[in-house]
Design an enzyme around this catalytic site. Structure first.
Site, PDB file in Angstrom:
ATOM      1  N   ASP A   1      37.126  -4.277   2.728  1.00  0.00           N
ATOM      2  CA  ASP A   1      36.291  -3.406   1.904  1.00  0.00           C
ATOM      3  C   ASP A   1      35.280  -4.215   1.096  1.00  0.00           C
ATOM      4  OD1 ASP A   1      35.836  -0.704   0.651  1.00  0.00           O
ATOM      5  OD2 ASP A   1      36.438  -1.809  -1.141  1.00  0.00           O
TER       6      ASP A   1
ATOM      7  N   GLU B   1      33.182  -4.234   6.107  1.00  0.00           N
ATOM      8  CA  GLU B   1      32.293  -3.224   5.548  1.00  0.00           C
ATOM      9  C   GLU B   1      31.268  -4.002   4.732  1.00  0.00           C
ATOM     10  OE1 GLU B   1      31.713   0.316   2.356  1.00  0.00           O
ATOM     11  OE2 GLU B   1      33.083  -1.341   2.044  1.00  0.00           O
TER      12      GLU B   1
END
Length: 728
Positions: free
Chosen positions: A412, A463
């Protein structure tokens, strides 16, 4: 009986008081049993405040040794029976007697090699050393069952274990500091799994703070915050065939169609084990190849969706035990589905019981707020330049891959890690005066290289929302070493395009085609994730222009383009049937909508897209090679039409045609690379999916040139629709 022996050493009163209060950094050096002198004398000291009398019973000989009170509840006695296993028998006023083993008679459970590897920041199975582990540990002449505790607290003056087994009185179980790195250790005999505990830390400022175990492998269900002694896993894996196949395949050039879900709200009330049945049945219907769980590590605030982690090694107890999660993953593997999990190594919350200022000052976070504080989320940022912090994180990635057979980690917020100025008004330049965070970049390279080396066949996914170069290049080419990167540019451009009324789209063809300029600069996943359907952004269905029929047609068309475009696919739960409302973690999906053909048609179409995708290598085999795509029509802006050929390694073509206008194109002369019969293998406008029925049959490429190709076919192109053609 007690026998007079050599003159005994005198323990200073302040040291006895420190032992009594549980703030001694080396209690094993005084408490427990110690040989003394040349005559075989053994001195035994124990902490028993408020006791009336204390004795030890030697297990080998059966001898009893009465202890004398020194001060502050510390008792001492001597004997000449040699070092032995023993128990402490304590009598209190009122006559009650309490018998217990002595935690201070045991050698450390953490070995010198473990200490060295952690000191070097290279202990790849750190979870087997730190934390709480039910085990048998050798005493003097036999093994004893209990739990070994170990924690890293480099600045602490003292550390104690508090828990349900000692009435949360930490003074009873002070730990010893093993080395200058700050590893603290204690073996407590006689306690086992399911007990709750924390570490009580004496900070440099002289304050006691209670902290959950950073390496706990189980935790209480929020809002409770204690760690739980994990039961040794009893799960017997049945996914050997899956794991062997995984290790022998390159997943980056295999079909990858990902269903992202939030496990707590997909169908509220289901635990890990219940999810196994219902999720597998649903995947069998929808035919995705992988599931991606939003973070499953323990987190205190449900509204963070798991992205503010306090228990990096503890699967959330909201859904069951660690073995329950193993069961879910095992079942998914046996059913043929890969499992990806979101992983959050960039930042962590400031909850007082967690990692924040763990021993009274910065340990896991960078001490300079210009690097250690993330204002966007009100969190701390890990100190990526610290070897032990990096070891904590690298080992955590390996833990999920090895202990839970996770097939991939989606990392993330990578951009927030690799730029020192990310969302900061005041920031600290690197040694060269730039904004790149070299230490974080080095950490990402280390975790990716280590994960791929030790677990062949896994996926490391970034990401990453910027144009940082080399995200998916190997680390030995100075890349970050990820296998795949979320294509946020594709997502932003194409959502901006599809939200426009069809009458305006012909002036924005560039939004639709720009992604092809950089489509092979990285290895991409095309994501429509949870982030796109929350916080007022509206659901995918709500983003579409027009009435409900047009919305569902636009949605089927958009998914067609997503699946046809080079790259892998990801779709967040609820969007596969066009849920009109935004997702909320507080409630489940609107499953009742599937009684409406508008939404069940979208769902059936996504299932057919996945079947076509799985069975057509042209859609995935050359995703990362420009040779896998050949243009037919990229510039037909007047008709808002896009068409191209996808090819597999054998050269077999699949023609993909997308009409983003709201009118059918009858008799559209579409160029094709070869003549003969072509079959329409999927059409988003089929009435079976809620379409208007503008479909094709009996297609013959007749030799007329078009779009730069020597052959062409007269095609009915559906309004707001897509068609896929395969040469017979």
């Amino acid at each position: 009986m007690n026998t007079a022996v050599s003159e005994q050493p005198i323990i200073p009163d302040p040291e006895l008081l420190a032992l009594a209060e549980g703030r001694h950094s080396g209690p094993h050096g005084v408490l427990g049993q110690h040989p003394f002198g040349d005559d075989g004398t053994v001195i035994v000291r124990v902490r028993r405040p408020l006791a009336k009398s204390v004795r030890i019973e030697l297990e080998s000989t059966g001898h009893t040794v009465e202890l004398q009170h020194l001060a502050h509840g510390i008792w001492e006695g001597t004997h000449r029976h040699g070092l032995d296993d023993y128990v402490i028998v304590t009598e209190y006023d009122g006559g009650e007697t309490y018998t217990a083993d002595d935690p201070y008679r045991f050698l450390p459970t953490v070995g010198e090699t473990d200490v060295y590897l952690f000191g070097e920041g290279r202990h790849e199975q750190l979870w087997k050393v730190l934390g709480a582990h039910v085990r048998e540990h050798y005493g003097t002449k036999k093994f004893v069952a209990g739990t070994a505790f170990a924690v890293w607290a480099p600045h602490a003056q003292a550390v104690r274990v508090v828990g349900s087994f000692n009435s949360w009185d930490g003074a009873e179980h002070a730990m010893r500091r093993l080395n200058e790195r700050g590893i603290w250790e204690l073996f407590i005999p006689g306690i086992g799994a399911h007990e709750t505990y924390k570490f009580q830390i004496l900070t440099p400022a002289g304050n006691w703070v209670d902290k959950a175990d950073p390496m706990a492998r189980h935790a209480e269900k929020p809002p409770h915050t204690a760690s739980v002694i994990a039961e040794p896993s009893r799960h017997e894996w049945g996914d050997d065939a899956w794991m062997a196949k995984r290790a022998s395949n390159d997943p980056h050039n295999q079909p990858l169609s990902v269903y992202e879900l939030h496990a707590m709200s997909w169908r509220p009330g289901l635990g890990y084990r219940e999810l196994a049945d219902e999720l597998i049945d649903y995947l069998d219907e929808l035919q995705f190849t992988h599931v991606e769980f939003m973070p499953l590590a323990e987190h205190p605030f449900g509204g963070s969706w798991g992205y503010q982690v306090t228990g990096y090694y503890a699967p959330t107890s909201r859904l069951g035990s660690p073995d329950d999660l193993r069961y879910l993953i095992d079942r998914l593997h046996q059913a043929g589905y890969g499992v990806i999990m979101d992983w959050v190594p960039g930042h962590f919350p400031k909850d007082a019981f967690g990692l924040a200022e763990f021993d009274g000052q910065a340990v896991y976070e960078h001490p300079d707020p210009r690097l250690g504080h993330q204002a966007d989320w009100g969190t701390y940022v890990f100190n990526f330049g610290d070897s032990q912090v990096r070891n904590f994180l690298v080992a955590n990635a390996l833990y999920w891959l090895e202990e839970f057979h996770i097939d991939g980690l989606r990392v993330d917020a990578v951009a927030s890690m690799i730029y020192r100025d990310y969302s900061r008004d005041e920031w600290l330049p690197n040694k060269d005066g730039g904004r790149e965070y070299y230490e974080a970049i080095g950490f990402l390279q280390e975790v990716n290289a280590t994960a791929y080396k030790l677990n062949p066949g896994v996926l490391m996914i970034a990401e990453e929302s910027t144009s940082f170069p080399g995200v998916t290049k190997p680390t030995d080419w100075n890349g970050l070493g990820f296998g795949l990167k979320w294509n946020m540019g594709w997502m932003n451009d194409n959502l901006r395009y599809i939200e426009k009324d069809p009458i305006y789209r012909k002036w924005h063809q560039g939004d639709l085609t720009f992604s092809f300029v950089y489509a092979w600069s990285e290895q991409y996943i095309l994501p429509i994730s949870h982030d796109e359907v929350v916080h007022g952004k509206g659901s995918m269905f709500a983003k579409m222009p027009g009435d409900d029929w047009q919305k569902s047609a636009n949605l089927r068309l958009f998914y067609s383009y997503q699946w046809g475009h080079p790259g892998k696919q990801l779709l967040f739960m609820g969007q596969e049937f066009g849920q009109p409302s935004e997702w909320s973690e507080d409630k489940g999906l609107d499953w009742w909508l599937l009684e409406n053909p508008t939404f069940s048609g979208v769902q059936r179409y996504v299932a057919e897209l996945n079947r076509l995708y799985r069975n057509t290598p042209a859609l995935w085999e050359l995703d990362n090679d420009p040779a896998g795509l050949q243009w037919i029509a990229g510039d037909d802006a007047e008709n808002s039409l896009l068409a191209f050929i996808r090819r597999d390694r054998s050269g077999a073509p699949l023609a993909c045609v997308f009409n983003f206008s709201n009118h059918a194109l009858e008799g559209y002369q579409l160029g094709l690379p070869s003549g003969g019969a072509w079959d329409e293998v999927l059409n988003s406008d089929d009435v079976a999916f809620g379409g208007s029925g503008v479909t094709n049959s009996g297609l013959i490429a007749n030799g007329a040139p078009a779009h730069g190709h020597g052959q062409s076919v007269s095609l009915r192109v559906p309004p707001l629709g897509a068609t896929f053609l395969q040469r017979r």
